[in-house]
Design a protein around this motif. Structure first.
Motif, PDB file in Angstrom:
ATOM      1  N   ASP A  54       7.233  42.719 -49.381  1.00  0.00           N
ATOM      2  CA  ASP A  54       7.170  42.907 -50.965  1.00  0.00           C
ATOM      3  C   ASP A  54       5.587  42.746 -51.147  1.00  0.00           C
ATOM      4  O   ASP A  54       5.557  42.661 -52.469  1.00  0.00           O
ATOM      5  N   GLY A  55       4.589  42.422 -50.356  1.00  0.00           N
ATOM      6  CA  GLY A  55       3.426  42.342 -50.670  1.00  0.00           C
ATOM      7  C   GLY A  55       2.706  41.169 -51.232  1.00  0.00           C
ATOM      8  O   GLY A  55       1.584  40.742 -51.574  1.00  0.00           O
ATOM      9  N   ARG A  56       3.879  40.196 -51.149  1.00  0.00           N
ATOM     10  CA  ARG A  56       3.349  38.639 -51.537  1.00  0.00           C
ATOM     11  C   ARG A  56       2.875  37.957 -50.133  1.00  0.00           C
ATOM     12  O   ARG A  56       3.263  38.446 -49.005  1.00  0.00           O
ATOM     13  N   LEU A  57       2.346  36.863 -50.500  1.00  0.00           N
ATOM     14  CA  LEU A  57       1.870  35.893 -49.263  1.00  0.00           C
ATOM     15  C   LEU A  57       2.748  34.836 -48.981  1.00  0.00           C
ATOM     16  O   LEU A  57       3.218  34.222 -49.898  1.00  0.00           O
ATOM     17  N   TYR A  58       3.459  34.774 -47.738  1.00  0.00           N
ATOM     18  CA  TYR A  58       4.365  33.710 -47.546  1.00  0.00           C
ATOM     19  C   TYR A  58       3.764  32.418 -46.824  1.00  0.00           C
ATOM     20  O   TYR A  58       2.624  32.674 -46.198  1.00  0.00           O
TER      21      TYR A  58
ATOM     22  N   LYS B  38       2.987  29.443 -40.356  1.00  0.00           N
ATOM     23  CA  LYS B  38       3.797  28.930 -39.346  1.00  0.00           C
ATOM     24  C   LYS B  38       2.594  28.010 -38.692  1.00  0.00           C
ATOM     25  O   LYS B  38       1.455  28.491 -38.640  1.00  0.00           O
ATOM     26  N   VAL B  39       2.940  26.926 -38.027  1.00  0.00           N
ATOM     27  CA  VAL B  39       1.849  25.867 -37.746  1.00  0.00           C
ATOM     28  C   VAL B  39       1.096  26.319 -36.382  1.00  0.00           C
ATOM     29  O   VAL B  39       0.263  25.581 -35.903  1.00  0.00           O
ATOM     30  N   GLY B  40       1.653  27.358 -35.658  1.00  0.00           N
ATOM     31  CA  GLY B  40       1.237  27.756 -34.288  1.00  0.00           C
ATOM     32  C   GLY B  40      -0.632  27.990 -34.507  1.00  0.00           C
ATOM     33  O   GLY B  40      -1.162  27.727 -33.651  1.00  0.00           O
ATOM     34  N   VAL B  41      -0.922  28.804 -35.695  1.00  0.00           N
ATOM     35  CA  VAL B  41      -2.560  28.838 -35.806  1.00  0.00           C
ATOM     36  C   VAL B  41      -3.125  27.487 -35.807  1.00  0.00           C
ATOM     37  O   VAL B  41      -4.281  27.404 -35.395  1.00  0.00           O
ATOM     38  N   ALA B  42      -2.617  26.600 -36.487  1.00  0.00           N
ATOM     39  CA  ALA B  42      -3.125  25.184 -36.334  1.00  0.00           C
ATOM     40  C   ALA B  42      -3.187  24.629 -35.130  1.00  0.00           C
ATOM     41  O   ALA B  42      -4.205  23.940 -34.667  1.00  0.00           O
TER      42      ALA B  42
ATOM     43  N   VAL C 169       4.358  32.704 -51.930  1.00  0.00           N
ATOM     44  CA  VAL C 169       5.710  32.361 -51.895  1.00  0.00           C
ATOM     45  C   VAL C 169       5.838  30.949 -50.799  1.00  0.00           C
ATOM     46  O   VAL C 169       5.397  31.392 -49.705  1.00  0.00           O
ATOM     47  N   ASP C 170       6.097  29.907 -51.220  1.00  0.00           N
ATOM     48  CA  ASP C 170       6.221  28.811 -50.246  1.00  0.00           C
ATOM     49  C   ASP C 170       7.640  28.667 -49.692  1.00  0.00           C
ATOM     50  O   ASP C 170       8.301  27.531 -49.393  1.00  0.00           O
ATOM     51  N   GLN C 171       7.884  29.700 -48.875  1.00  0.00           N
ATOM     52  CA  GLN C 171       9.106  29.884 -48.025  1.00  0.00           C
ATOM     53  C   GLN C 171       8.607  30.834 -46.832  1.00  0.00           C
ATOM     54  O   GLN C 171       7.483  31.768 -47.030  1.00  0.00           O
ATOM     55  N   TYR C 172       9.206  30.758 -45.724  1.00  0.00           N
ATOM     56  CA  TYR C 172       8.868  31.504 -44.601  1.00  0.00           C
ATOM     57  C   TYR C 172       9.383  32.949 -44.967  1.00  0.00           C
ATOM     58  O   TYR C 172      10.271  33.184 -45.410  1.00  0.00           O
ATOM     59  N   ALA C 173       8.499  34.020 -44.464  1.00  0.00           N
ATOM     60  CA  ALA C 173       8.619  35.558 -44.895  1.00  0.00           C
ATOM     61  C   ALA C 173      10.075  35.933 -44.042  1.00  0.00           C
ATOM     62  O   ALA C 173      10.942  36.657 -44.868  1.00  0.00           O
ATOM     63  N   ALA C 174      10.363  35.320 -42.804  1.00  0.00           N
ATOM     64  CA  ALA C 174      11.712  35.844 -42.359  1.00  0.00           C
ATOM     65  C   ALA C 174      12.817  35.255 -42.972  1.00  0.00           C
ATOM     66  O   ALA C 174      13.990  35.984 -42.960  1.00  0.00           O
ATOM     67  N   VAL C 175      12.708  34.033 -43.467  1.00  0.00           N
ATOM     68  CA  VAL C 175      14.051  33.513 -44.237  1.00  0.00           C
ATOM     69  C   VAL C 175      14.190  34.095 -45.314  1.00  0.00           C
ATOM     70  O   VAL C 175      15.228  34.578 -45.828  1.00  0.00           O
ATOM     71  N   VAL C 176      13.312  34.781 -46.260  1.00  0.00           N
ATOM     72  CA  VAL C 176      13.513  35.282 -47.334  1.00  0.00           C
ATOM     73  C   VAL C 176      13.903  36.538 -47.181  1.00  0.00           C
ATOM     74  O   VAL C 176      15.023  37.252 -48.085  1.00  0.00           O
TER      75      VAL C 176
END
Length: 241
Positions: free
Chosen positions: A125-129, A132-136, A213-220
């Motif tokens: 939907d164009g929003r930023l979600y 995930k911590v893998g990048v860290a 959005v402070d949720q994971y995209a896959a969950v939404v």
């Protein structure tokens, strides 16, 4: 060899013509040495636009489904992604995250650029979600900088489900490298991984100016699909005449 053929002859010029990308902050991408480029993910075209404009080769961790499609189309897609230097990652199962980290670290240990989408999937939907911590984990284990990146306009040019992209201007914006050396040796601490990931996502948000959005995209996505299915089940059935 095929990577550079795509970049400079076959695909790169076409992408520049269709999307007309304006590049900002390219000086923040190091000329050599390992680094992670962490970007938002709005479109299938993102996989090709960033490699087309970077001076250095960049390797992305791509979902395994791109390499396992059926039929001729599936085989051609798999061959294309392999030739372009992309690495398949299985996102299912408990070991999926660790497998992705191992593959990413191999790229970084060779002194190369690694591209990653911390959201884990395209935004529908164009929003930023939430990231995930893998990048860290990769940034701390490899002790490399993270360059935040914002793809702007690719959602409008090729939203999910749009096969042929529209002609639409695109901005690719890079931010200053993020240094996490202060967390050296803490790559196994969950609170640190979350803090580093949130800092990366905030940098991407600042560059992209998306709604967060402070949720994971896959969950939404799953929730919205379930709600849509539920609404469909509740629709009244018209009597047959």
């Amino acid at each position: 060899m095929f990577y550079y053929l795509l970049k400079y002859v076959l695909l790169g010029p076409l992408l520049r013509l269709v999307f007309r990308p304006r590049i900002e902050g390219l000086e923040h991408v190091p000329a050599d040495g390992p680094a992670i480029v962490a970007s938002n993910h709005l479109s299938f075209a993102d996989h090709f636009l960033m490699p087309a404009i970077l001076k250095r080769r960049i390797t992305f961790l791509a979902k395994a489904e791109y390499f396992t499609g059926p039929g001729i189309k599936g085989r051609l897609t798999a061959a294309f992604f392999r030739s372009a230097g992309q690495i398949p990652v299985d996102r299912s199962g408990k070991e999926a995250g660790q497998a992705a980290i191992r593959e990413g670290l191999r790229v970084l240990h060779k002194g190369e650029l690694l591209g990653i989408y911390p959201e884990g999937t395209r935004s529908h939907d164009g929003r930023l979600y939430k990231g995930k911590v893998g990048v860290a984990a990769m940034a701390l284990k490899a002790r490399v900088p993270v360059i935040p990146c914002a793809m702007i306009g690719t959602f409008e040019a090729q939203p999910p489900g749009q096969v042929v992209p529209r002609i639409h201007p695109v901005v690719i914006r890079f931010g200053k490298p993020l240094d996490f050396s202060r967390y050296a040796g803490m790559e196994n601490e969950k609170a640190i991984l979350r803090a580093v990931t949130d800092e990366i996502m905030y940098a991407i948000l600042t560059l992209s100016e998306q709604e967060y959005v402070d949720q994971y995209a896959a969950v939404v996505k799953a929730q919205e699909s379930e709600e849509k299915a539920e609404r469909t089940r509740k629709l009244p059935r018209l009597p047959l005449s």
